[in-house]
Design an enzyme around this catalytic site. Structure first.
Site, PDB file in Angstrom:
ATOM      1  N   PRO A   1       0.806  -1.222   0.000  1.00  0.00           N
ATOM      2  CG  PRO A   1      -0.909  -1.573   1.555  1.00  0.00           C
ATOM      3  CD  PRO A   1       0.409  -2.123   1.116  1.00  0.00           C
ATOM      4  CE1 TYR A   2       5.297   5.584   2.936  1.00  0.00           C
ATOM      5  CE2 TYR A   2       6.906   4.660   1.432  1.00  0.00           C
ATOM      6  CZ  TYR A   2       6.502   5.663   2.269  1.00  0.00           C
ATOM      7  OH  TYR A   2       7.303   6.765   2.446  1.00  0.00           O
ATOM      8  CB  VAL A   3       4.909   0.464  -3.261  1.00  0.00           C
ATOM      9  CG1 VAL A   3       5.307   0.581  -4.729  1.00  0.00           C
ATOM     10  CG2 VAL A   3       6.093  -0.023  -2.428  1.00  0.00           C
TER      11      VAL A   3
ATOM     12  CE  LYS B   1       5.019   8.532   0.786  1.00  0.00           C
ATOM     13  NZ  LYS B   1       4.677   9.911   1.220  1.00  0.00           N
TER      14      LYS B   1
END
Length: 244
Positions: free
Chosen positions: A147-149, A152
């Site tokens: 989810p972070y990838v 961003k």
């Protein structure tokens, strides 16, 4: 305006911007840390207002932008830096709540900020400049959570769309592609997974963690007139991680 200002890159940026003469409006969830930072800036001769709040709450962001206009007469620049992420759990094992929080803070937070900041800048003859904090994870999978990838990557999409829509109005919008930095979040992760520091820096040409002020300096350049022909950009501040 600086979000995520209570520690790390945001706090370093607040001090740097104020030292260079900017009046700063500081936003973060932790009121005590935010108040201490604003007090320190004022004690050093700077101008600072603390507005505790959560970037995922539109009303909190609206209040911070309104404070900038009320206290300082407008909003010339914004550093949308608040973020949150996790590491160490594979996609199929992540709880949906982690996905929701990651997307809310990193994507909806930037969205909420842009929605409130841009109308103020549209009403100013000089326009304004906005910098959004993305990550090397906005270009490739870094080992951070899926989810972070994804979040961003989305920050870059919002940055480019806003730059294209508002460039004719004198508003510049850029993103920082930040590499591994010695922030509170990173320090916490390294305490849990000591091997993370070496893994996080192994790819970089300069194999070390950045000091938060090194990222803040890049944001300062993008927010000032020295970068007047830069918009829609994704500027790496990653020790050469994206060069190899």
């Amino acid at each position: 305006m600086v979000t995520g200002a209570s520690s790390g890159i945001g706090a370093a940026a607040a001090r740097l911007f104020a030292a260079e003469g900017a009046a700063v409006v500081l936003m973060a969830r932790r009121k005590e840390l935010l108040d201490d930072l604003a007090a320190g800036i004022r004690a050093a001769g700077g101008r600072a207002e603390a507005v505790p709040g959560d970037v995922t709450a539109p009303a909190d962001v609206e209040r911070a932008v309104a404070r900038a206009v009320e206290a300082f007469g407008g909003l010339d620049g914004a550093f949308n830096n608040a973020g949150w992420g996790s590491i160490g759990t594979e996609l199929h094992e992540l709880d949906d709540a982690v996905f929701d929080r990651t997307m809310d803070v990193n994507v909806r937070g930037v969205w909420n900020c842009l929605k409130q900041q841009i109308p103020v800048m549209l009403g100013q003859e000089a326009g304004g400049a906005i910098v959004n904090t993305s990550s090397t994870a906005g270009s490739f999978a870094t080992g951070a959570s899926a989810p972070y990838v994804a979040a961003k990557h989305a920050v870059l999409g919002l940055t480019r769309a806003a730059a294209a829509e508002y460039g004719r109005h004198g508003i510049r919008v850029n993103a920082l592609m930040v590499g591994a930095t010695r922030t509170e979040l990173m320090e916490d992760a390294i305490r849990e997974l000591p091997m993370l520091e070496q893994a996080a820096t192994a790819r970089a040409v300069q194999p070390r963690l950045a000091d938060p002020v090194e990222v803040a300096r890049a944001a300062a350049w993008l927010l000032c007139d020295q970068s007047s022909f830069v918009t829609g950009g994704a500027i790496p501040v990653d020790g050469g991680c994206s060069a190899v």
